[in-house]
Structure formats: C-alpha cells, structure tokens
Design a protein around this motif. Structure first.
Motif, PDB file in Angstrom:
ATOM      1  N   SER A  38      50.651  35.066  35.854  1.00 23.48           N
ATOM      2  CA  SER A  38      50.668  36.501  36.133  1.00 23.48           C
ATOM      3  C   SER A  38      52.049  36.875  36.645  1.00 23.48           C
ATOM      4  O   SER A  38      52.933  36.032  36.788  1.00 23.48           O
ATOM      5  CB  SER A  38      49.600  36.867  37.170  1.00 23.48           C
ATOM      6  OG  SER A  38      50.088  36.702  38.484  1.00 23.48           O
ATOM      7  N   ASN A  49      47.713  39.578  41.208  1.00 22.32           N
ATOM      8  CA  ASN A  49      46.550  38.737  41.477  1.00 22.32           C
ATOM      9  C   ASN A  49      45.551  39.445  42.388  1.00 22.32           C
ATOM     10  O   ASN A  49      44.335  39.330  42.213  1.00 22.32           O
ATOM     11  CB  ASN A  49      46.995  37.421  42.111  1.00 22.32           C
ATOM     12  CG  ASN A  49      47.882  36.612  41.192  1.00 22.32           C
ATOM     13  OD1 ASN A  49      47.959  36.887  39.990  1.00 22.32           O
ATOM     14  ND2 ASN A  49      48.569  35.622  41.734  1.00 22.32           N
ATOM     15  N   SER A  50      46.067  40.182  43.373  1.00 26.56           N
ATOM     16  CA  SER A  50      45.184  40.941  44.263  1.00 26.56           C
ATOM     17  C   SER A  50      44.395  41.984  43.485  1.00 26.56           C
ATOM     18  O   SER A  50      43.192  42.173  43.715  1.00 26.56           O
ATOM     19  CB  SER A  50      46.018  41.630  45.357  1.00 26.56           C
ATOM     20  OG  SER A  50      46.676  40.680  46.168  1.00 26.56           O
ATOM     21  N   MET A  51      45.057  42.650  42.554  1.00 25.15           N
ATOM     22  CA  MET A  51      44.377  43.657  41.742  1.00 25.15           C
ATOM     23  C   MET A  51      43.325  43.014  40.841  1.00 25.15           C
ATOM     24  O   MET A  51      42.228  43.550  40.658  1.00 25.15           O
ATOM     25  CB  MET A  51      45.400  44.421  40.898  1.00 25.15           C
ATOM     26  CG  MET A  51      46.308  45.337  41.700  1.00 25.15           C
ATOM     27  SD  MET A  51      45.391  46.634  42.560  1.00 25.15           S
ATOM     28  CE  MET A  51      44.638  47.499  41.183  1.00 25.15           C
ATOM     29  N   MET A  52      43.653  41.836  40.275  1.00 22.52           N
ATOM     30  CA  MET A  52      42.671  41.158  39.408  1.00 22.52           C
ATOM     31  C   MET A  52      41.447  40.719  40.200  1.00 22.52           C
ATOM     32  O   MET A  52      40.322  40.775  39.704  1.00 22.52           O
ATOM     33  CB  MET A  52      43.326  39.968  38.704  1.00 22.52           C
ATOM     34  CG  MET A  52      44.233  40.378  37.562  1.00 22.52           C
ATOM     35  SD  MET A  52      44.749  38.993  36.524  1.00 22.52           S
ATOM     36  CE  MET A  52      45.992  38.237  37.556  1.00 22.52           C
ATOM     37  N   LEU A  92      42.918  47.282  49.590  1.00 20.02           N
ATOM     38  CA  LEU A  92      41.954  46.349  48.975  1.00 20.02           C
ATOM     39  C   LEU A  92      41.281  45.582  50.112  1.00 20.02           C
ATOM     40  O   LEU A  92      41.734  44.505  50.517  1.00 20.02           O
ATOM     41  CB  LEU A  92      42.674  45.410  48.005  1.00 20.02           C
ATOM     42  CG  LEU A  92      43.514  46.092  46.916  1.00 20.02           C
ATOM     43  CD1 LEU A  92      44.095  45.053  45.958  1.00 20.02           C
ATOM     44  CD2 LEU A  92      42.694  47.125  46.143  1.00 20.02           C
ATOM     45  N   ASP A 102      40.338  42.278  42.930  1.00 16.93           N
ATOM     46  CA  ASP A 102      39.632  43.512  43.233  1.00 16.93           C
ATOM     47  C   ASP A 102      38.815  43.986  42.032  1.00 16.93           C
ATOM     48  O   ASP A 102      37.716  44.522  42.195  1.00 16.93           O
ATOM     49  CB  ASP A 102      40.636  44.591  43.654  1.00 16.93           C
ATOM     50  CG  ASP A 102      39.973  45.880  44.096  1.00 16.93           C
ATOM     51  OD1 ASP A 102      39.243  45.844  45.111  1.00 16.93           O
ATOM     52  OD2 ASP A 102      40.186  46.908  43.436  1.00 16.93           O
ATOM     53  N   GLN A 103      39.335  43.753  40.834  1.00 17.18           N
ATOM     54  CA  GLN A 103      38.659  44.175  39.600  1.00 17.18           C
ATOM     55  C   GLN A 103      37.699  43.114  39.044  1.00 17.18           C
ATOM     56  O   GLN A 103      37.154  43.278  37.956  1.00 17.18           O
ATOM     57  CB  GLN A 103      39.714  44.531  38.550  1.00 17.18           C
ATOM     58  CG  GLN A 103      40.579  45.723  38.943  1.00 17.18           C
ATOM     59  CD  GLN A 103      41.850  45.836  38.118  1.00 17.18           C
ATOM     60  OE1 GLN A 103      42.077  45.054  37.177  1.00 17.18           O
ATOM     61  NE2 GLN A 103      42.697  46.788  38.470  1.00 17.18           N
ATOM     62  N   LYS A 104      37.526  42.020  39.779  1.00 21.62           N
ATOM     63  CA  LYS A 104      36.608  40.937  39.420  1.00 21.62           C
ATOM     64  C   LYS A 104      36.985  40.254  38.102  1.00 21.62           C
ATOM     65  O   LYS A 104      36.127  39.799  37.354  1.00 21.62           O
ATOM     66  CB  LYS A 104      35.167  41.453  39.357  1.00 21.62           C
ATOM     67  CG  LYS A 104      34.669  42.031  40.667  1.00 21.62           C
ATOM     68  CD  LYS A 104      33.194  42.414  40.587  1.00 21.62           C
ATOM     69  CE  LYS A 104      32.708  42.962  41.916  1.00 21.62           C
ATOM     70  NZ  LYS A 104      31.270  43.292  41.901  1.00 21.62           N
ATOM     71  N   LYS A 105      38.279  40.171  37.848  1.00 21.06           N
ATOM     72  CA  LYS A 105      38.747  39.520  36.626  1.00 21.06           C
ATOM     73  C   LYS A 105      38.973  38.023  36.816  1.00 21.06           C
ATOM     74  O   LYS A 105      39.034  37.275  35.835  1.00 21.06           O
ATOM     75  CB  LYS A 105      40.037  40.182  36.139  1.00 21.06           C
ATOM     76  CG  LYS A 105      39.855  41.610  35.647  1.00 21.06           C
ATOM     77  CD  LYS A 105      41.154  42.201  35.140  1.00 21.06           C
ATOM     78  CE  LYS A 105      40.945  43.595  34.578  1.00 21.06           C
ATOM     79  NZ  LYS A 105      42.218  44.202  34.093  1.00 21.06           N
ATOM     80  N   ARG A 160      37.260  37.179  46.654  1.00 16.79           N
ATOM     81  CA  ARG A 160      36.557  38.398  47.063  1.00 16.79           C
ATOM     82  C   ARG A 160      35.579  38.085  48.198  1.00 16.79           C
ATOM     83  O   ARG A 160      35.079  36.964  48.319  1.00 16.79           O
ATOM     84  CB  ARG A 160      35.800  38.996  45.883  1.00 16.79           C
ATOM     85  CG  ARG A 160      36.683  39.605  44.804  1.00 16.79           C
ATOM     86  CD  ARG A 160      35.840  40.163  43.671  1.00 16.79           C
ATOM     87  NE  ARG A 160      34.793  41.041  44.170  1.00 16.79           N
ATOM     88  CZ  ARG A 160      34.962  42.336  44.472  1.00 16.79           C
ATOM     89  NH1 ARG A 160      36.154  42.901  44.309  1.00 16.79           N
ATOM     90  NH2 ARG A 160      33.953  43.061  44.928  1.00 16.79           N
ATOM     91  N   ASP A 191      38.334  44.149  50.367  1.00 19.05           N
ATOM     92  CA  ASP A 191      37.368  43.089  50.085  1.00 19.05           C
ATOM     93  C   ASP A 191      38.010  41.738  49.798  1.00 19.05           C
ATOM     94  O   ASP A 191      37.351  40.837  49.265  1.00 19.05           O
ATOM     95  CB  ASP A 191      36.481  43.485  48.892  1.00 19.05           C
ATOM     96  CG  ASP A 191      35.495  44.583  49.253  1.00 19.05           C
ATOM     97  OD1 ASP A 191      35.157  44.697  50.448  1.00 19.05           O
ATOM     98  OD2 ASP A 191      35.070  45.323  48.348  1.00 19.05           O
TER      99      ASP A 191
END
Length: 333
Positions: free
Chosen positions: A62, A68-71, A101, A73-76, A271, A103
């Motif tokens: 990445s 990575n934090s966004m992924m 973020l 958060d988006q459960k990817k 998460r 969680d």
C-alpha cells in the motif's frame, strides 16, 4: 525457508479463518514491497507459522499507514501496519483523513518508540559543516548557509516529522530556499546516492541507529550528525506524534554530543470488532515466538523485546484480546 506472500492492493483478497480454527490465513496491509516494513511482515509471518503450522500471512502493499488505516476502517483488511504519527492522524481525523477513525485498536508494536528502531537524524557532509561553521541544527538558523537537503518522499509522514523538526529549530522550507539552498524529497536509497555523489549537503530522516544507509554514506564521506534541541523535538512530537528520545554521543563516530531525537514506533492495528480470541491468538503467536520474528532482520534482533512489543501509550488503545494476553504474561497491569 519460508517466504511471505506479496499481493498488490488492487487485487487483494482477505482470507481469514474463524478465530477458533487453525491454521490461520491472514492479510496484513503493509507499505512498499521493499524496505524494513516488509521485513516486519516477513517476521510476523514466521512467528504466526511457528505458533500455528501451515499458517500464512499475506503482505498487501500500500502507500503507507494512512491508507492502511482507511482500509481497516472500510473492512478491506483484518490487519494493518501503521506508524505512530500516522495512527495519531487517523484517530484524530487530521488531514488528509476526513473524520476520526475511532474503531482502530492495537495488537502489539512490531517496534516501539522506546526501541529507537526509527529515530530522526540530521546528518551533513562534514566539509559543508566546517565551511559554514555549523555544529548543531540551530546553527543553520543563525548562519543561514545555502543548504541542499533531502527529506522523505511526499506522503511519507517521516518527511513531515523531519520538516517539523527543522522548522522548530528555525529552519523552514521557505528559509532553505531563501538562503540559496535546495530541497529534495526522496527515499533513503536515493538520499544515500545523492549524498555520495556530492549532490546533497545533508539529509534529515527517521531511520534505525546504525542503519546500513548511514553506514554506506559514512564509508564514502566524512559525516557530522547535527544535534537537535529538546524543545524542537518536544514540539514536533507533540504536533505530529512519536516520542522524544536520545541518540547518544559515541553511537556514531561522527556524533560528539548527545542529540535529542524524535522516535517513531509502529503498530499492528485491527478493528475494535475483531474477534477477541483471534486478537489474543495472533498476539500470543508473536510474543511466544519472538525469536522467529526477530530473526527476520538483524535490526529487529537489536531493537525488539517483550517490553517493546507491549509498550503502553499511543494514539489508540490495545484490543481487549491483546491486552488480556499481555496481562497473563505479566506485560501489562
């Protein structure tokens, strides 16, 4: 010898098993394919396989910890590597993150600020320093010499830390240009080449003590490390994350006095809704197989301890499953 699996972000598939099942097949969002972060991924893969034979950890490349934090958060992805200063940005919702973020949770630290695995350095060509009478970073602000200096690439928050440290000493990017200097944004390998070619006067970056890049520069040039002030380090770390630390005189032959520095750690982040047993088992796998993890790189052998893996503090709390294991192991209260 085991080899960690690499996959590109665009085609990532998360393969996980239920928390009670073994072996585990997990994906962790890392950084670029090369460098020390990928080595961390390889070490974690070895530790997981040692604990649960047949397990694999797939390293998904990445653009860094913010992505990575966004992924997460988006459960990817189920796991992500995130540096301290990036985690602070994500949790607090500072640009470029649009909302906090909240969680995100930490399993453990592959390396911690206290390990000094990533410490900020300001290193210059001794000939340049002697020519302008420069002995500390603060001297640059006083004497205003033309300075060709490199910071890490845009998008890498290590560059932001380095720029903030220099600015806290009175040396902004605008000042450098005004005094006839030049700013280059580059990765450590390119910085090293430019220094050895005499196309840079100095570099400011976060890197391990006695990292091979520094040794390579030292083999080709006479260097000087410029000490920073406590006040500058405290301001930069308060603003951007990380913790103050010290690089001691004599740890480099070209450092004559103790230098305050900004030290950055890295966390394995998940998460908050990760299954508690899964979080416990992953953490246990690494702690109980710390030697397998540290064997991935000689710098990890020097920096990583049970205490550094479980070091308290940081922008996000530990996941309850990880904290449960730390308490059982006597590593947390």
């Amino acid at each position: 010898m085991r080899s960690i699996l690499f996959i590109a972000a665009a085609g990532a598939v998360i393969a996980t098993t239920p928390a009670s099942a073994q072996p585990y097949n997990l994906t962790i969002a890392g950084y670029s394919p090369g460098g020390l972060v990928s080595t961390v991924g390889a070490g974690l893969d070895k530790a997981l396989a040692a604990a649960y034979p047949g397990s694999t950890l797939t390293y998904q490349t990445s653009s860094g910890g913010l992505a990575n934090s966004m992924m997460l958060d988006q459960k990817k992805v189920p796991l992500g590597l995130v540096a301290d200063h990036e985690l602070a940005v994500a949790v607090n919702g500072r640009p470029p993150i649009k909302k906090p973020l909240k969680d995100l949770r930490v399993l453990f630290h592959p390396y911690s600020p206290g390990s000094r695995f990533q410490a900020s350095h300001v290193i210059v060509n001794k000939a340049w320093a002697d020519r302008h009478g420069i002995r500390t970073v603060a001297d640059i602000a006083k004497k205003k010499p033309p300075l060709r200096i490199a910071f890490n690439r845009p998008g890498n928050l290590d560059g932001d830390i380095s720029i903030a440290l220099m600015a806290a000493e009175g040396v902004t990017q605008a000042d450098i240009r005004k005094w006839g200097g030049q700013i280059v944004r580059a990765a450590s390998q390119e910085m090293t080449s430019l220094m050895l070619d005499r196309r840079l006067d100095g570099v400011s970056f976060g890197i391990s003590i006695n990292h091979p890049r520094i040794q390579e520069m030292d083999n080709g040039l006479e260097l000087v490390m410029l000490p920073m002030s406590d006040a500058a380090v405290q301001k930069a770390t308060a603003d951007l994350g990380g913790k103050p630390c010290v690089i001691k005189a004599g740890e480099y032959k070209f450092l004559a006095a103790n230098s305050p520095s900004a030290c950055i750690g890295m966390s394995v982040v998940v998460r908050a809704d990760m299954d508690e047993t899964l979080a416990y088992n992953i953490t246990k796998a690494v702690i109980d197989n710390i030697d397998a993890y540290r064997a991935a790189h000689r710098l990890l052998k020097a920096a990583v301890t049970l205490q550094s893996l479980s070091e308290a503090g940081g922008a996000a709390p530990f996941h309850p499953g990880a904290l449960k294991f730390f308490k059982e192991k006597g590593l947390a209260k």
